[in-house]
Design a protein around this motif. Structure first.
Motif, PDB file in Angstrom:
ATOM      1  N   ASN A 172       0.827  -1.190   0.000  1.00  0.00           N
ATOM      2  CA  ASN A 172       0.000   0.000   0.000  1.00  0.00           C
ATOM      3  C   ASN A 172       0.871   1.253   0.000  1.00  0.00           C
ATOM      4  O   ASN A 172       1.309   1.724   1.037  1.00  0.00           O
ATOM      5  N   PHE A 215     -13.593  -8.112   4.739  1.00  0.00           N
ATOM      6  CA  PHE A 215     -12.451  -7.259   5.056  1.00  0.00           C
ATOM      7  C   PHE A 215     -11.380  -7.377   3.980  1.00  0.00           C
ATOM      8  O   PHE A 215     -10.869  -6.362   3.479  1.00  0.00           O
ATOM      9  N   LEU A 266     -12.968  -6.130   0.409  1.00  0.00           N
ATOM     10  CA  LEU A 266     -13.400  -4.740   0.264  1.00  0.00           C
ATOM     11  C   LEU A 266     -12.351  -3.761   0.783  1.00  0.00           C
ATOM     12  O   LEU A 266     -12.143  -2.693   0.208  1.00  0.00           O
ATOM     13  N   LYS A 267     -11.696  -4.120   1.865  1.00  0.00           N
ATOM     14  CA  LYS A 267     -10.750  -3.179   2.461  1.00  0.00           C
ATOM     15  C   LYS A 267      -9.335  -3.395   1.914  1.00  0.00           C
ATOM     16  O   LYS A 267      -8.656  -2.450   1.545  1.00  0.00           O
ATOM     17  N   LEU A 268      -8.912  -4.658   1.875  1.00  0.00           N
ATOM     18  CA  LEU A 268      -7.538  -4.928   1.436  1.00  0.00           C
ATOM     19  C   LEU A 268      -7.455  -5.199  -0.065  1.00  0.00           C
ATOM     20  O   LEU A 268      -6.417  -5.576  -0.575  1.00  0.00           O
ATOM     21  N   LYS A 269      -8.586  -5.035  -0.769  1.00  0.00           N
ATOM     22  CA  LYS A 269      -8.614  -5.144  -2.228  1.00  0.00           C
ATOM     23  C   LYS A 269      -8.179  -6.510  -2.748  1.00  0.00           C
ATOM     24  O   LYS A 269      -7.602  -6.623  -3.819  1.00  0.00           O
ATOM     25  N   SER A 287     -22.984   3.920   0.648  1.00  0.00           N
ATOM     26  CA  SER A 287     -21.629   3.408   0.814  1.00  0.00           C
ATOM     27  C   SER A 287     -21.576   1.964   0.340  1.00  0.00           C
ATOM     28  O   SER A 287     -22.109   1.060   0.977  1.00  0.00           O
ATOM     29  N   ARG A 323     -19.186  -0.145   0.127  1.00  0.00           N
ATOM     30  CA  ARG A 323     -18.467  -1.079   0.973  1.00  0.00           C
ATOM     31  C   ARG A 323     -19.334  -1.549   2.142  1.00  0.00           C
ATOM     32  O   ARG A 323     -19.399  -2.721   2.462  1.00  0.00           O
ATOM     33  N   LYS A 324     -20.044  -0.580   2.747  1.00  0.00           N
ATOM     34  CA  LYS A 324     -20.877  -0.934   3.899  1.00  0.00           C
ATOM     35  C   LYS A 324     -21.979  -1.910   3.486  1.00  0.00           C
ATOM     36  O   LYS A 324     -22.215  -2.925   4.134  1.00  0.00           O
ATOM     37  N   THR A 332     -20.687  -5.300   2.740  1.00  0.00           N
ATOM     38  CA  THR A 332     -20.312  -5.999   3.974  1.00  0.00           C
ATOM     39  C   THR A 332     -21.543  -6.575   4.651  1.00  0.00           C
ATOM     40  O   THR A 332     -21.554  -7.741   5.061  1.00  0.00           O
TER      41      THR A 332
END
Lengths: 384, 300
Positions: free
Chosen positions: A366, B79, B82-85, B189, B191-192, B195
């Motif tokens: 990142n 996670f 969506l967050k760490l791609k 959102s 992502r939300k 999730t």
């Protein structure tokens, strides 16, 4: 010139990330064995910690060394049997790793390697038992049938994608189970060994077997086939126009279309090529090692191929070391399971960690995050 | 007649785990996220439910821990994707691999066995006799006296359908699934919402898993889902975006499984009935995409 330099740095970044991920996975496995080895009931806490620590150390020593070394009166010596198992085991994983790498580099998620591998093994078994016993040609025909059957199974989701623009993910996953059940049905109906109680095929004809380098541990020449296929794929990917078109398609489909590359046809052909390589994987194990069809469940080489493709970053030449690594921890874990209380299935947990962390683009890669960290540091100093 | 009653009652029983997971698959796919980790989530929840109930003898605790294990697994999936791609397909494969081996590893740690948790028998969810209906001959035997999770599954069909069509959450989920950019432009959102949809799918898959080890039988055995998570995925692919469609396709698959028990007498090979859900799904995928293709050509 400049662009080339940047690319090189990226590759070494990827490699170091992969190595870090593998270390994290090994460490997690160590901690897991340690924690599950703690005996909460008997003895004091420190005693328990010490015992578990020692046991974990012993287990990990076997896990990480057994494919190469064995202890002979406390002196390590070369473990030839383990070595042969390691090499033999890596053959199907190299092939499925190449197969999955190919489809991934075309930017598609055909997850049918498992079914293609299984269908190839079933088809090859038919040739191995029924084809006339002509030396060399017979073994060649066996592998060829495997290739054709693997390709045929890959062709179904590939055509759905190519002709009908349907998603290949679900259809390729479904094909895994269709290949499994229909394959088992065919083996049971036509080739079952009636004498044996378990469900397995009759023995292959001798001419169908692969040449053995070592009779005692059944070291077969599959590894040379696998290396040969790896070289071939590397050549196709990097030295031919077709491979170049494929890489462009995988990198950017729209760009490929605008520059006149028939991207949908490229994707279709890649899936067929991938299926034919996966089709070889299973039958080589059977013709080389077992000498008959004896799987009652899918052996999972296709999924190992997914891990290998990820670890290797879809680069054919890196598939070799990646597959050797996965096979190494598999063989090591099996030996560990034989000599200790730790069950070898723990490597599934390690593999899951490896996949998760490698696919996580934002993990260790990142740049914005690193920049924020860097920019946050002097700011803090100003505050203080 | 008695055979028929038996067949339908068994069908309802074997449909339950498929239906529960398929509803999970439906919610996830409505939000545009393919959750192929259903198989792994089912397997792990089945394991957690059986072991916790065997150790604590508490139905509530085992249900809660099984559901939370399912939620944690989908939480990890959400996670990482969506967050760490991470690619969601890859992350799901990781979870499936984790479950297939991890359940055996932990089973061995806890019970010292590797085949099943039969040594610590788990509790079973109660069955429910429906008053009045159970008095009707035939129908009573088909519909009444099932596991409480079976009724929850049937109720969930209506609930999920209502949730997706009539609630703000459902609208958001469908908006995100239909067009991510448009949804984002009106302040949703992505992502939300994704999730939440993934967590709901994990919830349903974990119930499907728990039903296997604490309803169907009273123990966990290795690989006991044996592809039901994939069948659920197939049921969703076949049933489309409607909860009722998914319920029908799940029911068809349940019936085919139930038929495989009685068809053994008719000499139809078991492998063929096992392959049936997957064959029918591939055929339907071909037909559906063929129709879409025709429309596509017609429009252009």
């Amino acid at each position: 010139m400049k662009g080339r330099k940047v690319k090189k740095i990226n590759i070494s970044n990827e490699l170091s990330k992969t190595l870090i991920v593998i270390l994290i996975a090994l460490l997690a496995g160590y901690i897991l064995i340690f924690l599950t080895g703690l005996d909460w009931k008997g003895g004091g806490f420190f005693q328990s910690v010490r015992t578990s620590f020692q046991q974990t150390g012993e287990a990990y020593e076997i896990f990480l060394s057994s494919p190469l070394f064995k202890l002979n009166r406390a002196i390590p010596e070369f473990n030839f049997k383990g070595f042969v198992q390691w090499i033999n085991q890596s053959v199907p994983i190299i092939l499925t790793g190449l197969a999955v790498s190919l489809v991934f580099s075309a930017g598609i998620f055909n997850l049918g390697a498992e079914g293609q591998m299984f269908a190839g093994a079933v088809g090859g078994t038919f040739t191995a038992i029924l084809f006339p016993a002509i030396p060399v040609i017979h073994a060649f025909m066996v592998i060829l049938t495997g290739i054709i059957c693997g390709m045929a199974v890959a062709a179904i989701p590939a055509s759905i994608k190519y002709k009908l623009r349907g998603s290949e993910i679900v259809s390729s996953l479904m094909m895994n189970y269709i290949a499994l059940y229909i394959g088992l049905l065919l083996i049971r109906t036509f080739l079952r060994d009636e004498i044996s109680g378990a469900l397995m095929s009759r023995k292959f004809r001798e001419t169908a077997r692969l040449f053995l380098l070592n009779e005692r541990y059944k070291w077969h020449i599959g590894i040379f086939i696998a290396i040969g296929v790896t070289m071939l794929i590397w050549f196709i990917m990097n030295k031919t126009t077709w491979g170049y078109k494929l890489r462009v398609t995988g990198a950017n489909k729209t760009f490929a279309n605008y520059s006149g590359i028939p991207s949908t046809r490229m994707v279709f052909q890649t899936q067929l090529l991938s299926g034919s390589i996966a089709g070889m994987a299973g039958i080589i194990v059977l013709a080389g090692y077992h000498g008959r069809f004896l799987w009652v469940n899918s052996p999972g080489y296709g999924w190992d191929g997914v891990i290998v493709a990820l670890v290797a970053g879809q680069k054919p030449l890196l598939v070799l070391p990646a597959a050797l690594f996965i096979s190494y921890i598999r063989v090591g874990a099996t030996t560990m399971g034989r000599y200790t209380e730790v069950s070898p299935e723990i490597i599934a947990i390690l593999q899951a960690i490896i996949i998760l962390l490698i696919t996580a683009k934002a993990f260790l890669a990142n740049r914005p995050l690193m920049e924020t960290v860097r920019s946050a540091m002097p700011a803090r100093r100003e505050d203080g | 007649m008695a055979d028929m009653v038996d067949f339908l009652s068994t069908s309802l029983r074997v449909t339950t785990p498929i239906l529960l997971s398929a509803l999970g698959a439906l919610i996830a796919s409505s939000a545009g996220a393919t959750n192929i980790a259903l198989e792994g989530i089912m397997l792990f929840s089945a394991f957690v439910g059986a072991v916790v109930s065997g150790l604590t003898h508490s139905l509530i605790l085992s249900l809660l821990s099984a559901v939370s294990s399912g939620l944690i697994m989908t939480g990890i999936l959400a996670f990482f994707s969506l967050k760490l791609k991470a690619n969601i397909i890859m992350a799901a494969i990781a979870l499936n691999i984790f479950s297939s081996g991890g359940t055996i590893f932990f089973l061995n740690v806890i019970t010292g066995e590797k085949g099943s948790s039969a040594s610590i028998e788990s509790l079973v969810f109660p069955t429910l006799e429906i008053p009045l209906i159970n008095k009707i001959p035939g129908i009573g035997e088909i519909l009444s006296g099932h596991n409480i999770l079976t009724y929850f599954a049937l109720f969930s069909v209506i609930a999920v359908s209502f949730m997706l069509k009539r609630t703000p959450l459902g609208t958001k989920i469908r908006a995100v699934g239909e067009n991510k950019e448009a949804a984002e432009s009106v302040g949703i959102s992505v992502r939300k919402v994704k999730t939440v949809a993934l967590l709901l799918s994990g919830f349903y898959a974990s119930l499907g898993g728990v039903y296997l080890s604490m309803g169907y039988v009273s123990w966990f055995s290795r690989n006991m889902t044996s592809g039901r998570g994939w069948i659920a995925l197939a049921a969703q692919a076949l049933g489309g975006k409607s909860a009722y469609g998914v319920a029908i396709s799940s029911g068809v698959f349940g019936m085919s499984e139930s038929a495989s028990y009685s068809l053994k007498l008719l000499n139809i090979p078991g492998e063929l009935t096992q392959a049936f859900p997957f064959i029918i799904t591939v055929l339907m995928l071909i037909i559906v995409s063929f129709k879409k293709e025709r429309r596509f050509i017609g429009n252009s």
